[in-house]
Scaffold this motif. Structure first.
Motif, PDB file in Angstrom:
ATOM      1  N   VAL A 186      74.765  52.859 -70.726  1.00  0.00           N
ATOM      2  CA  VAL A 186      74.231  53.420 -69.480  1.00  0.00           C
ATOM      3  C   VAL A 186      73.701  54.813 -69.799  1.00  0.00           C
ATOM      4  O   VAL A 186      74.161  55.459 -70.735  1.00  0.00           O
ATOM      5  CB  VAL A 186      75.295  53.498 -68.357  1.00  0.00           C
ATOM      6  N   ARG A 187      72.735  55.258 -69.019  1.00  0.00           N
ATOM      7  CA  ARG A 187      72.189  56.588 -69.230  1.00  0.00           C
ATOM      8  C   ARG A 187      73.142  57.649 -68.702  1.00  0.00           C
ATOM      9  O   ARG A 187      73.286  58.716 -69.265  1.00  0.00           O
ATOM     10  CB  ARG A 187      70.833  56.703 -68.552  1.00  0.00           C
ATOM     11  N   ASP A 188      73.813  57.330 -67.584  1.00  0.00           N
ATOM     12  CA  ASP A 188      74.746  58.281 -66.997  1.00  0.00           C
ATOM     13  C   ASP A 188      75.712  57.536 -66.099  1.00  0.00           C
ATOM     14  O   ASP A 188      75.481  56.374 -65.755  1.00  0.00           O
ATOM     15  CB  ASP A 188      73.990  59.355 -66.202  1.00  0.00           C
ATOM     16  N   THR A 189      76.781  58.202 -65.712  1.00  0.00           N
ATOM     17  CA  THR A 189      77.828  57.588 -64.897  1.00  0.00           C
ATOM     18  C   THR A 189      78.324  58.569 -63.842  1.00  0.00           C
ATOM     19  O   THR A 189      78.412  59.760 -64.104  1.00  0.00           O
ATOM     20  CB  THR A 189      79.035  57.195 -65.786  1.00  0.00           C
ATOM     21  N   ILE A 190      78.646  58.042 -62.684  1.00  0.00           N
ATOM     22  CA  ILE A 190      79.348  58.792 -61.650  1.00  0.00           C
ATOM     23  C   ILE A 190      80.592  57.984 -61.318  1.00  0.00           C
ATOM     24  O   ILE A 190      80.497  56.789 -61.017  1.00  0.00           O
ATOM     25  CB  ILE A 190      78.481  58.972 -60.386  1.00  0.00           C
ATOM     26  N   ILE A 191      81.740  58.625 -61.384  1.00  0.00           N
ATOM     27  CA  ILE A 191      82.998  57.950 -61.076  1.00  0.00           C
ATOM     28  C   ILE A 191      83.591  58.652 -59.862  1.00  0.00           C
ATOM     29  O   ILE A 191      84.008  59.811 -59.943  1.00  0.00           O
ATOM     30  CB  ILE A 191      83.960  57.985 -62.279  1.00  0.00           C
ATOM     31  N   LEU A 192      83.614  57.956 -58.742  1.00  0.00           N
ATOM     32  CA  LEU A 192      84.023  58.566 -57.483  1.00  0.00           C
ATOM     33  C   LEU A 192      85.456  59.074 -57.509  1.00  0.00           C
ATOM     34  O   LEU A 192      85.773  60.077 -56.880  1.00  0.00           O
ATOM     35  CB  LEU A 192      83.824  57.595 -56.325  1.00  0.00           C
ATOM     36  N   SER A 193      86.327  58.406 -58.256  1.00  0.00           N
ATOM     37  CA  SER A 193      87.719  58.873 -58.311  1.00  0.00           C
ATOM     38  C   SER A 193      87.817  60.249 -58.966  1.00  0.00           C
ATOM     39  O   SER A 193      88.726  61.019 -58.657  1.00  0.00           O
ATOM     40  CB  SER A 193      88.604  57.864 -59.038  1.00  0.00           C
ATOM     41  N   GLU A 194      86.868  60.581 -59.835  1.00  0.00           N
ATOM     42  CA  GLU A 194      86.853  61.914 -60.444  1.00  0.00           C
ATOM     43  C   GLU A 194      86.377  62.966 -59.441  1.00  0.00           C
ATOM     44  O   GLU A 194      86.735  64.138 -59.543  1.00  0.00           O
ATOM     45  CB  GLU A 194      85.977  61.924 -61.688  1.00  0.00           C
ATOM     46  N   LEU A 195      85.566  62.564 -58.483  1.00  0.00           N
ATOM     47  CA  LEU A 195      85.064  63.490 -57.464  1.00  0.00           C
ATOM     48  C   LEU A 195      86.056  63.693 -56.328  1.00  0.00           C
ATOM     49  O   LEU A 195      86.197  64.796 -55.817  1.00  0.00           O
ATOM     50  CB  LEU A 195      83.746  62.971 -56.869  1.00  0.00           C
ATOM     51  N   PHE A 196      86.713  62.606 -55.918  1.00  0.00           N
ATOM     52  CA  PHE A 196      87.517  62.655 -54.701  1.00  0.00           C
ATOM     53  C   PHE A 196      89.000  62.343 -54.905  1.00  0.00           C
ATOM     54  O   PHE A 196      89.783  62.504 -53.976  1.00  0.00           O
ATOM     55  CB  PHE A 196      86.960  61.667 -53.665  1.00  0.00           C
ATOM     56  N   GLY A 197      89.361  61.861 -56.076  1.00  0.00           N
ATOM     57  CA  GLY A 197      90.744  61.475 -56.328  1.00  0.00           C
ATOM     58  C   GLY A 197      90.943  59.975 -56.169  1.00  0.00           C
ATOM     59  O   GLY A 197      90.355  59.354 -55.283  1.00  0.00           O
ATOM     60  N   GLU A 198      91.748  59.408 -57.024  1.00  0.00           N
ATOM     61  CA  GLU A 198      91.981  57.963 -57.033  1.00  0.00           C
ATOM     62  C   GLU A 198      92.614  57.496 -55.713  1.00  0.00           C
ATOM     63  O   GLU A 198      92.252  56.445 -55.192  1.00  0.00           O
ATOM     64  CB  GLU A 198      92.885  57.596 -58.221  1.00  0.00           C
ATOM     65  N   ASP A 199      93.536  58.287 -55.162  1.00  0.00           N
ATOM     66  CA  ASP A 199      94.196  57.879 -53.917  1.00  0.00           C
ATOM     67  C   ASP A 199      93.203  57.775 -52.762  1.00  0.00           C
ATOM     68  O   ASP A 199      93.319  56.897 -51.904  1.00  0.00           O
ATOM     69  CB  ASP A 199      95.342  58.836 -53.566  1.00  0.00           C
ATOM     70  N   VAL A 200      92.197  58.643 -52.747  1.00  0.00           N
ATOM     71  CA  VAL A 200      91.186  58.603 -51.686  1.00  0.00           C
ATOM     72  C   VAL A 200      90.289  57.380 -51.851  1.00  0.00           C
ATOM     73  O   VAL A 200      90.069  56.628 -50.899  1.00  0.00           O
ATOM     74  CB  VAL A 200      90.334  59.892 -51.680  1.00  0.00           C
ATOM     75  N   VAL A 201      89.777  57.150 -53.045  1.00  0.00           N
ATOM     76  CA  VAL A 201      88.827  56.047 -53.238  1.00  0.00           C
ATOM     77  C   VAL A 201      89.493  54.683 -53.154  1.00  0.00           C
ATOM     78  O   VAL A 201      88.823  53.682 -52.898  1.00  0.00           O
ATOM     79  CB  VAL A 201      88.017  56.184 -54.551  1.00  0.00           C
ATOM     80  N   LEU A 202      90.790  54.634 -53.340  1.00  0.00           N
ATOM     81  CA  LEU A 202      91.494  53.353 -53.221  1.00  0.00           C
ATOM     82  C   LEU A 202      92.038  53.126 -51.806  1.00  0.00           C
ATOM     83  O   LEU A 202      92.779  52.174 -51.565  1.00  0.00           O
ATOM     84  CB  LEU A 202      92.616  53.248 -54.257  1.00  0.00           C
ATOM     85  N   SER A 203      91.643  53.972 -50.870  1.00  0.00           N
ATOM     86  CA  SER A 203      92.005  53.794 -49.467  1.00  0.00           C
ATOM     87  C   SER A 203      91.421  52.472 -48.977  1.00  0.00           C
ATOM     88  O   SER A 203      90.366  52.029 -49.435  1.00  0.00           O
ATOM     89  CB  SER A 203      91.438  54.954 -48.640  1.00  0.00           C
ATOM     90  N   ASP A 204      92.093  51.841 -48.026  1.00  0.00           N
ATOM     91  CA  ASP A 204      91.610  50.551 -47.545  1.00  0.00           C
ATOM     92  C   ASP A 204      90.656  50.657 -46.349  1.00  0.00           C
ATOM     93  O   ASP A 204      90.392  49.675 -45.678  1.00  0.00           O
ATOM     94  CB  ASP A 204      92.774  49.615 -47.222  1.00  0.00           C
ATOM     95  N   ILE A 205      90.107  51.835 -46.112  1.00  0.00           N
ATOM     96  CA  ILE A 205      89.044  51.975 -45.105  1.00  0.00           C
ATOM     97  C   ILE A 205      87.759  51.492 -45.763  1.00  0.00           C
ATOM     98  O   ILE A 205      87.252  52.130 -46.684  1.00  0.00           O
ATOM     99  CB  ILE A 205      88.873  53.439 -44.654  1.00  0.00           C
ATOM    100  N   VAL A 206      87.274  50.336 -45.360  1.00  0.00           N
ATOM    101  CA  VAL A 206      86.135  49.769 -46.069  1.00  0.00           C
ATOM    102  C   VAL A 206      84.943  49.430 -45.186  1.00  0.00           C
ATOM    103  O   VAL A 206      83.827  49.332 -45.671  1.00  0.00           O
ATOM    104  CB  VAL A 206      86.539  48.494 -46.848  1.00  0.00           C
ATOM    105  N   SER A 207      85.153  49.260 -43.927  1.00  0.00           N
ATOM    106  CA  SER A 207      84.057  48.884 -43.052  1.00  0.00           C
ATOM    107  C   SER A 207      83.295  50.132 -42.605  1.00  0.00           C
ATOM    108  O   SER A 207      83.906  51.144 -42.256  1.00  0.00           O
ATOM    109  CB  SER A 207      84.607  48.155 -41.826  1.00  0.00           C
ATOM    110  N   ALA A 208      81.989  50.045 -42.600  1.00  0.00           N
ATOM    111  CA  ALA A 208      81.171  51.185 -42.177  1.00  0.00           C
ATOM    112  C   ALA A 208      81.511  51.600 -40.747  1.00  0.00           C
ATOM    113  O   ALA A 208      81.436  52.771 -40.406  1.00  0.00           O
ATOM    114  CB  ALA A 208      79.690  50.849 -42.302  1.00  0.00           C
ATOM    115  N   ARG A 209      81.928  50.663 -39.916  1.00  0.00           N
ATOM    116  CA  ARG A 209      82.265  51.013 -38.529  1.00  0.00           C
ATOM    117  C   ARG A 209      83.545  51.839 -38.443  1.00  0.00           C
ATOM    118  O   ARG A 209      83.812  52.468 -37.434  1.00  0.00           O
ATOM    119  CB  ARG A 209      82.339  49.769 -37.656  1.00  0.00           C
ATOM    120  N   ASP A 210      84.350  51.841 -39.506  1.00  0.00           N
ATOM    121  CA  ASP A 210      85.588  52.620 -39.524  1.00  0.00           C
ATOM    122  C   ASP A 210      85.428  53.990 -40.189  1.00  0.00           C
ATOM    123  O   ASP A 210      86.370  54.777 -40.211  1.00  0.00           O
ATOM    124  CB  ASP A 210      86.695  51.848 -40.267  1.00  0.00           C
ATOM    125  N   LEU A 211      84.238  54.249 -40.738  1.00  0.00           N
ATOM    126  CA  LEU A 211      84.034  55.509 -41.444  1.00  0.00           C
ATOM    127  C   LEU A 211      83.947  56.666 -40.453  1.00  0.00           C
ATOM    128  O   LEU A 211      83.395  56.544 -39.367  1.00  0.00           O
ATOM    129  CB  LEU A 211      82.766  55.448 -42.288  1.00  0.00           C
TER     130      LEU A 211
END
Length: 134
Positions: A84-109
């Protein structure tokens, strides 16, 4: 090199917030912020053997946007098409506990989640701009 497109291979993890944010940010970049410069690649199709997706990633720069530390998008690209040319890993930006939250539907954001989408979209844009400037 102005006519080259950059592929963005986004996390498809639908069971966690990180995947939702990765997909929304990728679409925002493709549809609003870098229209015509960015295409998205479908990770499930890519993994299932999508020749068109894999061929694109062999011939054009790809940014992997991974929702968590598993880095499925990056690993799939490396396995089937090369680096890959580059990578973004959301857990590095926001923390693993945040990105593994079970809020998944756009209507719940909530507003804070849309701010996360904007931050990831901004990061994707920076990487796209760098690639296109080369």
């Amino acid at each position: 090199m102005a006519d080259i497109q950059v592929g963005v291979l986004s996390c498809s993890g639908e069971e966690f917030l990180g995947g939702t944010i990765a997909r929304l940010a990728t679409r925002k970049v493709m549809e609003e912020l870098r229209t015509g410069k960015v295409v998205t690649l479908c990770l499930p199709l890519y993994i299932a053997g999508g020749d068109e997706e894999r061929e694109f990633a062999k011939n054009y720069p790809v940014i992997a946007v991974d929702g968590c530390g598993k880095c499925c998008a990056k690993k799939a690209t490396v396995k089937f098409s090369g680096a890959v040319r580059d990578t973004i890993i959301l857990s590095e930006l926001f923390g693993e506990d945040v990105v593994l939250s079970d809020i998944v539907s756009a209507r719940d954001l909530k507003e804070e989640h849309y701010q996360m989408v904007d931050k990831v979209a901004e990061e994707i844009c920076k990487k796209v701009d760098t690639i296109l400037a080369e």
